[in-house]
Write an enzyme that holds these catalytic residues in place. Structure first.
Site, PDB file in Angstrom:
ATOM      1  CB  CYS A 276      91.899  56.366  47.462  1.00  0.00           C
ATOM      2  SG  CYS A 276      90.199  55.907  47.746  1.00  0.00           S
TER       3      CYS A 276
ATOM      4  CB  CYS B 131      92.582  56.116  38.655  1.00  0.00           C
ATOM      5  SG  CYS B 131      91.454  57.257  39.335  1.00  0.00           S
TER       6      CYS B 131
ATOM      7  CB  CYS C 282      96.401  54.575  39.956  1.00  0.00           C
ATOM      8  SG  CYS C 282      96.750  56.243  40.074  1.00  0.00           S
TER       9      CYS C 282
ATOM     10  CB  CYS D 231      96.348  62.556  42.865  1.00  0.00           C
ATOM     11  SG  CYS D 231      95.433  62.451  41.062  1.00  0.00           S
ATOM     12  CB  CYS D 232      93.510  59.811  46.290  1.00  0.00           C
ATOM     13  SG  CYS D 232      94.172  58.411  45.624  1.00  0.00           S
TER      14      CYS D 232
END
Length: 243
Positions: free
Chosen positions: A226, A198, A201, A115-116
């Protein structure tokens, strides 16, 4: 120019002077990435208050706090500038969410890093296109993985120099600079969020916890990054060492 050559040119210079030197040495080729954290607001102020030829950009992952978006607006307004925004590829995000769901990053470290990569790393690579120097707000005491970093390093994978102008600043010094210069900042900092990423997170931290303990708090990895600041696949932990 090598990292050692650039480091020699800025040795002994303060924040404003070192950034002015970078702008002079690399006209139109130096960029600063901001996520609107307190450190980044310090550097943004130093760049904009001197009207330096350094492009400032941010990465909008689509999952940021509303307070971060509000600060983006306030910062643009205060300096009369427009910070450039880069977004992830819409198709890549759609494919990820459709395949694994909206919160797949909670399921495994691999999913989180995926995702990162989609929301941050790929847009960052676009943002750095054509630049020769990438300026960051990294500080040594943000986490153990950042302790001992050199102020200038080479990101060989991207072919770009990285400069960390406030690397040796303490959190208290950052706060004092913001206060002295009346710089707008994210109100989440006053609620126990020293490091803000985010929304899904990031959580607040308790007294005594590591500075970045609120980032990806459900993971047990000692190094929580990340992928933005990995150099050739790893973090440079000590000057002159790749261990």
């Amino acid at each position: 120019m090598s990292p050692s050559e650039l480091e020699a040119k800025i040795q002994g210079l303060g924040l404003e002077e070192s950034l002015a030197k970078i702008a002079k040495e690399f006209p139109g080729e130096a960029v600063f990435s901001t996520s609107f954290g307190l450190e980044d607001q310090v550097i943004t102020h130093a760049i904009y208050s001197q009207n330096l030829d350094i492009r400032i950009f941010t990465l909008d992952t689509g999952r940021l706090f509303s307070e971060t978006y509000e600060l983006h607006k306030r910062t643009n307004g205060m300096y009369g500038k427009k910070i450039q925004t880069f977004f992830p590829d819409a198709q890549a995000v759609e494919d990820l969410v459709n395949e694994k769901g909206p919160d797949s990053f909670y399921d495994s470290i691999e999913n989180r890093k995926e995702c990162c990569h989609i929301r941050k790393v790929v847009p960052l690579n676009r943002a750095l296109n054509g630049a020769k120097v990438w300026i960051t707000g990294i500080r040594n005491d943000q986490s153990g993985s950042r302790e001992g970093l050199p102020s200038v390093e080479l990101d060989g994978a991207r072919g770009i120099l990285k400069f960390h102008p406030i690397l040796d600043w303490s959190w208290e010094r950052v706060q004092q600079y913001v206060q002295d210069n009346r710089i707008p900042y994210n109100p989440l900092h006053d609620k126990g969020y020293p490091s803000i990423g985010c929304a899904p997170c990031t959580r607040s931290i308790q007294p005594g916890e590591d500075f970045r303990a609120g980032r990806w708090w459900w993971e047990n990895e000692a190094t929580k990054e990340c992928g933005l600041h990995w150099v050739d696949g790893k973090l440079v932990r000590k000057k002159g060492s790749q261990e």
